[in-house]
Design an enzyme around this catalytic site. Sequence first.
Site, PDB file in Angstrom:
ATOM      1  N   CYS A 150       0.716  -0.986   0.213  1.00  0.00           N
ATOM      2  CA  CYS A 150       0.184   0.081   0.018  1.00  0.00           C
ATOM      3  C   CYS A 150       1.064   1.299   0.090  1.00  0.00           C
ATOM      4  CB  CYS A 150      -1.026   0.236   1.251  1.00  0.00           C
ATOM      5  SG  CYS A 150       0.308  -0.246   2.760  1.00  0.00           S
ATOM      6  N   TYR A 151       1.663   1.478   0.873  1.00  0.00           N
ATOM      7  CA  TYR A 151       2.523   2.760   1.178  1.00  0.00           C
ATOM      8  C   TYR A 151       3.865   2.573  -0.377  1.00  0.00           C
ATOM      9  CZ  TYR A 151       1.440   3.562   5.730  1.00  0.00           C
ATOM     10  OH  TYR A 151       0.989   3.719   7.701  1.00  0.00           O
TER      11      TYR A 151
END
Length: 235
Positions: A150-151
């Site tokens: 995600c990051y």
Amino acid sequence: MIKVGIVGGTGYTGVELLRLVAQHPEMKLSVITSRKEAGLRVADLFPSLRGHVDIAFSDPARVMSLIDCELVFFATPNGVAMEQVRELLEAGVRVIDLAADFRLKDVAEWESWYAMTHACPDLVEGAVYGLPEVNRDSIRSANLVANPGCYPTAVQLGFLPLVETGVVDLNHLVADVKSGASGAGRKAEVPLLLAEAGDNFKAYGVPGHRHLPEIRQGLRMGAGHEVGLTFVPHL
């Protein structure tokens, strides 16, 4: 129709994947595994899928049922896909791993960050990093896709256009990032309870987060050399 199998379909990632597959006009869900929920109908656990998914969870030990699929997703914790992926690939099944088993090209670095020995290091180099904005053409023909974290997705998509056009100082990039509590997965832990996390905000993983090498890898490929990056995640 593409026959799809999902390994680990009860977490937040798994249920969202279920929703997408159920609505896809060219996909048919054939197998979904869950050790804990084996035998339970999917729609009984997730009522929103009634009328869309009419099969039950299967025991993940039944790998042979996955071999009959054309595409298998692993929505499992890190370290699970690498134990099963070789058999599936040898059977001609395409695999998309939503965890981190094949994201990093440096196997030694992966083992250091994830604190486990990689089960199939020879397959890592051939895995395609599944960021479509960067690798769309390679993804189309890939047999093994490593879905980005995600990051790393957010940070790379934010920085890469600036990196590639040379309008930022590549020695001093700063990623100050935030995530919702669901990013930690579907587990009962006190810091993730609504009463604890709601209206709260804190930095974590400041000395080193396992998504850092993944981000550095992507930015390095975009820049053609190492970049200086400060990465601080918050929850």
